[in-house]
Design an enzyme around this catalytic site. Structure first.
Site, PDB file in Angstrom:
ATOM      1  N   VAL A 134      68.035  52.615  31.318  1.00 46.05           N
ATOM      2  CA  VAL A 134      68.230  51.393  30.983  1.00 46.05           C
ATOM      3  C   VAL A 134      69.429  51.344  29.915  1.00 46.05           C
ATOM      4  O   VAL A 134      69.501  52.178  28.877  1.00 46.05           O
ATOM      5  CB  VAL A 134      66.956  50.564  30.100  1.00 46.05           C
ATOM      6  CG1 VAL A 134      67.307  49.340  29.829  1.00 46.05           C
ATOM      7  CG2 VAL A 134      65.989  50.676  31.184  1.00 46.05           C
TER       8      VAL A 134
ATOM      9  N   GLY B 279      65.113  57.894  31.238  1.00 49.27           N
ATOM     10  CA  GLY B 279      64.004  58.575  31.840  1.00 49.27           C
ATOM     11  C   GLY B 279      64.267  59.558  32.843  1.00 49.27           C
ATOM     12  O   GLY B 279      65.399  59.971  33.259  1.00 49.27           O
TER      13      GLY B 279
ATOM     14  N   ASP C  87      50.305  47.657  33.365  1.00 45.70           N
ATOM     15  CA  ASP C  87      51.402  48.598  32.379  1.00 45.70           C
ATOM     16  C   ASP C  87      51.398  47.996  30.961  1.00 45.70           C
ATOM     17  O   ASP C  87      52.476  47.976  30.354  1.00 45.70           O
ATOM     18  CB  ASP C  87      52.649  48.969  33.109  1.00 45.70           C
ATOM     19  CG  ASP C  87      53.333  50.156  32.518  1.00 45.70           C
ATOM     20  OD1 ASP C  87      52.383  50.697  31.618  1.00 45.70           O
ATOM     21  OD2 ASP C  87      54.258  50.591  32.735  1.00 45.70           O
TER      22      ASP C  87
ATOM     23  N   LYS D 141      68.993  47.867  34.087  1.00 49.75           N
ATOM     24  CA  LYS D 141      67.985  48.928  34.531  1.00 49.75           C
ATOM     25  C   LYS D 141      68.523  49.480  35.867  1.00 49.75           C
ATOM     26  O   LYS D 141      68.818  48.624  36.803  1.00 49.75           O
ATOM     27  CB  LYS D 141      66.613  48.393  34.483  1.00 49.75           C
ATOM     28  CG  LYS D 141      65.407  49.262  34.856  1.00 49.75           C
ATOM     29  CD  LYS D 141      64.170  48.811  34.974  1.00 49.75           C
ATOM     30  CE  LYS D 141      63.068  49.812  35.099  1.00 49.75           C
ATOM     31  NZ  LYS D 141      61.956  49.158  34.893  1.00 49.75           N
TER      32      LYS D 141
END
Length: 304
Positions: free
Chosen positions: A75, A70, A183, A90
């Protein structure tokens, strides 16, 4: 050692002398915090000069594959060198090693993940400090996301019910621990083939009930298709916000069911009830939603 830049060393010595004075005058708690921050800074500087193998973490985990890359977070799938067990690790991207806000949020996520132990929540096992000072969350490895599984094949009605049972059971545990997940989506639901053992992951933007994201400098990162109206509006959230997301998820799952059954009408009615615009019109909590799911799986629900 050369003396090409004596002024630089004099400045360094002056700053360390000032730091020592601050430490001597501080309370034990403040002194411990400052010492830890100095160690972090030294770790980051040393790591940039070292030739350590970045593919091995804490001399224990071999990074086998980058599974998510990201804008700020990476990860990896990792294997323990002695035990042979697989884990997800992570960590912030290397170019975010000096980001204090991201570090704080990751440690907060670790605290939440380590406080939860339930068959339907993904466990955070420990937190490591990398050579450059970045935190690394070591989590159980679960190979597949629900988002990927939905692209591979249609679902049976039993699988739809299994997914929702797992999700609502996991939410009940999260809410009982005093958090709103915030989320919930197929990207954060993990399973290794058996959907009845599906687990909720990623507590990066979780909140205490009654809180807003802007109170904690948390970025709003939930998928808009699953976020409740009150979350989109930046309002205080409670457990019913997660139930809205669960209703959106149930509607999505039913769109991947390729059969015909009276049970689909009952489940769609439950999805509609869970995802009503006003929180007060949704079930009171995840346990109530589980009870409704059990009834929906057996018979049609009319007028829900």
């Amino acid at each position: 050692m050369t003396h090409d830049h004596p002024a630089d060393f004099e400045e360094i010595a002056r700053r360390f002398s000032h730091l020592r004075q601050v430490l001597n005058q501080s309370s034990p708690e403040t002194r411990d915090m400052l010492v830890d921050r100095v160690r972090d800074a030294l770790d980051r500087g040393e790591a940039r000069l070292s030739n350590a193998d970045p593919e091995i973490v804490a001399n224990s985990f071999v990074l086998e594959a980058l599974v998510h890359d990201g804008s700020a977070i990476q990860v990896y799938r990792a294997r323990h060198r002695d035990l042979g067990t697989l884990h997800a690790i992570k960590m912030p991207r290397p170019d975010h090693a000096d980001d204090p806000v991201l570090r704080k949020l990751m440690l907060r996520e670790a605290e939440i993940g380590m406080a939860l132990r339930h068959p339907h929540t993904a466990a955070t096992q420990t937190v490591l400090r990398l050579a450059d000072g970045r935190p690394a969350l070591v989590m159980e490895w679960i190979g597949s996301r629900l988002a990927g599984l939905l692209q591979e094949r249609p679902l049976s009605l039993g699988e739809v019910t299994s997914v929702m049972t797992s999700v609502l059971s996991g939410l009940e545990a999260i809410h009982a621990a005093g958090f709103v997940h915030c989320d919930l989506s197929p990207l954060n639901l993990l399973a290794d083939g058996d959907l009845s053992r599906l687990k909720i992951a990623d507590f990066g933007i979780a909140l205490r009930p009654g809180c807003r994201h802007d109170e904690f400098d948390l970025a709003f990162a939930a998928p808009p298709d699953f976020a409740s109206p009150e979350q989109m509006a930046g309002q205080p959230l409670d457990e019913r916000s997660d139930l809205y997301s669960a209703g959106c998820l149930l509607s999505l799952l039913l769109s991947h069911y390729d059969g015909e059954s009276d049970g689909t009408e009952a489940l769609q009615a439950l999805a509609n009830r869970l995802s009503r615009q006003v929180p007060q019109d949704r079930p009171e909590n995840a346990r109530a939603a589980l009870h409704l799911l059990g009834g929906s799986a057996k018979r049609p629900v009319v007028g829900a």
